[in-house]
Design a protein around this motif. Structure first.
Motif, PDB file in Angstrom:
ATOM      1  N   TYR A 134       0.828  -1.209   0.000  1.00 46.50           N
ATOM      2  CA  TYR A 134       0.000   0.000   0.000  1.00 46.50           C
ATOM      3  C   TYR A 134       0.860   1.255   0.000  1.00 46.50           C
ATOM      4  CZ  TYR A 134      -3.029   3.619   2.030  1.00 46.50           C
ATOM      5  OH  TYR A 134      -3.705   4.793   2.280  1.00 46.50           O
TER       6      TYR A 134
ATOM      7  N   ASN B 262       2.848   2.893  -3.137  1.00 44.51           N
ATOM      8  CA  ASN B 262       2.161   3.670  -4.171  1.00 44.51           C
ATOM      9  C   ASN B 262       2.364   5.170  -4.023  1.00 44.51           C
ATOM     10  OD1 ASN B 262       0.968   1.378  -5.387  1.00 44.51           O
ATOM     11  ND2 ASN B 262      -0.666   1.376  -3.850  1.00 44.51           N
TER      12      ASN B 262
ATOM     13  N   ASN C 246      -5.429   3.527  -7.293  1.00 45.74           N
ATOM     14  CA  ASN C 246      -6.424   2.848  -6.459  1.00 45.74           C
ATOM     15  C   ASN C 246      -7.309   3.846  -5.735  1.00 45.74           C
ATOM     16  OD1 ASN C 246      -3.789   1.306  -6.675  1.00 45.74           O
ATOM     17  ND2 ASN C 246      -5.145  -0.343  -6.016  1.00 45.74           N
TER      18      ASN C 246
ATOM     19  N   HIS D 107      -7.860  -1.350 -11.040  1.00 40.91           N
ATOM     20  CA  HIS D 107      -7.085  -1.481  -9.795  1.00 40.91           C
ATOM     21  C   HIS D 107      -7.979  -1.867  -8.612  1.00 40.91           C
ATOM     22  CE1 HIS D 107      -3.427   0.288 -11.565  1.00 40.91           C
ATOM     23  NE2 HIS D 107      -4.241   1.122 -12.190  1.00 40.91           N
ATOM     24  N   GLU D 108      -9.268  -1.572  -8.697  1.00 38.73           N
ATOM     25  CA  GLU D 108     -10.212  -1.868  -7.610  1.00 38.73           C
ATOM     26  C   GLU D 108     -11.440  -2.566  -8.200  1.00 38.73           C
ATOM     27  OE1 GLU D 108      -9.813  -1.375  -4.364  1.00 38.73           O
ATOM     28  OE2 GLU D 108      -7.847  -0.407  -4.532  1.00 38.73           O
TER      29      GLU D 108
END
Length: 469
Positions: free
Chosen positions: A33, A36, A251, A286-287
């Motif tokens: 996480y 990014n 994201n 991405h999601e």
């Protein structure tokens, strides 16, 4: 265990004061996480997770300690150390590094004095470009040490010495970034707007993504979810994420844009502007669960849509920009689902609504009462038979009401015209200046022609009045 006891003790004040504490295990991987992001937002997000999430608390605080030492901002190191000494007193990072603090503070003072001396010399020499660069260097240094207000002032002083479009863009970007860190959403919007005005074709793509994302985050911050959704949906997915990694990730754009769109748009808007939008569809890759939730809503599978969003709630509560808005956004989405579920029916049993939307062992009836009172649900509750009955407007009554409203407006306009004519006939009118380019009326010269502010009457030199309404 002692470690878990200390973590619980760390979160006790937040729990007692009603703060947000995530006790379940989130789905995000902390290392992946944080990769990014770049710049100061890395620390902001780590310390935020450390103060919010019980399972990730110690790991996030340890990473925040490491991240804080990469920059000369001593206040950030003190903040992270103050947290970890309570949450994990046995960790090596819980021992305060006084030597690093003292060394860094001395270096910060010396660097600040050096930059201020250089800037003073540039001002004495009256070299505009050197003054601009001196203010920029001083602003970057002050921002790096955590003096955001002073950094903002230094960047603002750059404006009087800018000479090219690139300088204006750089100055506005600095001001927008500092405004975001200070959570000054209006100033962030103002400075981003200045970038949009002057950006040229060469820099249009990367700056377009940057301006749309910053605008979206700022609009989200002030609670304008519809406008925020429009900004996120317009972001260019072809721009490398590194161009805006100091603010957000792809994201984040997918999550922010997807949730705000789902909360504010109708089915057609979601289909055309979200699911069929080629740029935003690239962000949604991405999601995928956000895309799936929107698809389920459009297909009428509301309980499945809400279930997906609820499973992702712990992750969204760990976002620095999204956390405080999650209750409101989720409430809007849930209300939309209930309303859309009820649209095809004239009458629905409350038990069927409970099965679709209520938690096990609970009833949705109090929520329905609130929605009816707020006006978001046009229905009434039959308490005896436990039914939700639609309230359909009478078409004839609606038509009659519309006709009466049109008649009232016509009567009001007629009275105002007659009053105006009477004032002119009695010589009580205040004649304004002649307006250039007035429409020509046959038989009257331009000098004799004058329109009133409503363009309803023509005043001639001889006092004659003609209605143009």
């Amino acid at each position: 265990m002692a470690a878990s006891d200390s973590v619980l003790a760390f979160f006790a004040p937040a729990t007692s004061h009603g703060g947000v504490v995530v006790r379940g295990q989130p789905k995000l991987d902390l290392d992946l996480y944080i990769q990014n992001y770049t710049g100061r937002t890395r620390f902001d997000r780590l310390i935020f997770i450390g103060k919010t999430c019980v399972p990730l608390c110690v790991d996030a605080l340890k990473a925040a300690i490491v991240e804080s030492k990469k920059a000369p901002d001593v206040s950030r190191y003190r903040e992270s150390w103050d947290c970890i000494r309570i949450a994990a007193p046995e960790e090596p990072e819980a021992q305060r590094d006084d030597a690093w603090i003292e060394k860094t503070e001395i270096g910060n003072r010396l660097e600040t004095a050096r930059l201020e001396t250089e800037l003073k010399g540039y001002k004495n020499n009256l070299i505009k470009e050197s003054i601009r660069m001196g203010n920029e260097d001083l602003g970057k240094h002050l921002e790096s040490v955590g003096k955001l207000q002073e950094a903002y002032d230094a960047y603002a002083r750059m404006r009087q010495d800018v000479s090219t479009t690139k300088h204006i863009i750089d100055c506005s970007m600095h001001l927008a970034n500092v405004s975001l860190q200070r959570r000054d959403w209006q100033m962030a919007l103002t400075n981003v707007g200045k970038i949009s005005v002057v950006q040229n074709s060469e820099e249009e793509k990367p700056m377009q993504a940057y301006t749309k994302i910053v605008s979206g985050i700022s609009l989200l911050g002030i609670g304008h979810y519809g406008d925020a959704a429009q900004s996120f949906l317009q972001a260019d997915a072809n721009v490398p994420p590194a161009e805006y990694a100091n603010i957000a990730s792809p994201n984040d754009v997918a999550v922010y844009g997807g949730l705000t769109a789902l909360a504010t748009m109708d089915r057609q808007g979601l289909q055309q502007r979200v699911l069929e939008n080629p740029d935003f569809r690239a962000f949604l890759e991405h999601e995928p669960h956000i895309r799936k939730a929107i698809s389920l809503f459009n297909n009428g599978r509301y309980s499945s849509c809400l279930s997906i969003l609820e499973s992702a709630r712990p992750d969204y509560l760990l976002d620095i920009y999204l956390q405080k808005h999650i209750p409101t956004i989720y409430s809007k989405i849930r209300s939309k689902c209930i309303v859309q579920y009820f649209v095809p029916f004239s009458c629905v049993t409350i038990s069927s609504l409970d099965a679709a939307f209520a938690k096990p062992g609970e009833s949705i009836e109090p929520e329905l009462v609130n929605m009816i009172r707020e006006g978001s649900l046009k229905a009434r509750i039959d308490g005896k038979d436990k039914l939700l009955v639609a309230v359909r407007p009478d078409p004839r009554a609606a038509m009659q009401q519309e006709a009466l409203e049109v008649a009232r407006k016509y009567e009001h306009n007629a009275k105002e015209r007659l009053r105006r004519i009477s004032l002119v006939a009695a010589g009580l009118e205040v004649v304004g200046a002649k307006k250039p380019g007035a429409d020509h009326v046959p038989g009257l010269s331009t000098d004799e022609l004058w329109y009133d502010e409503n363009r309803c009457l023509v005043q001639t030199g001889g006092g004659a009045v003609e209605s143009q309404g």
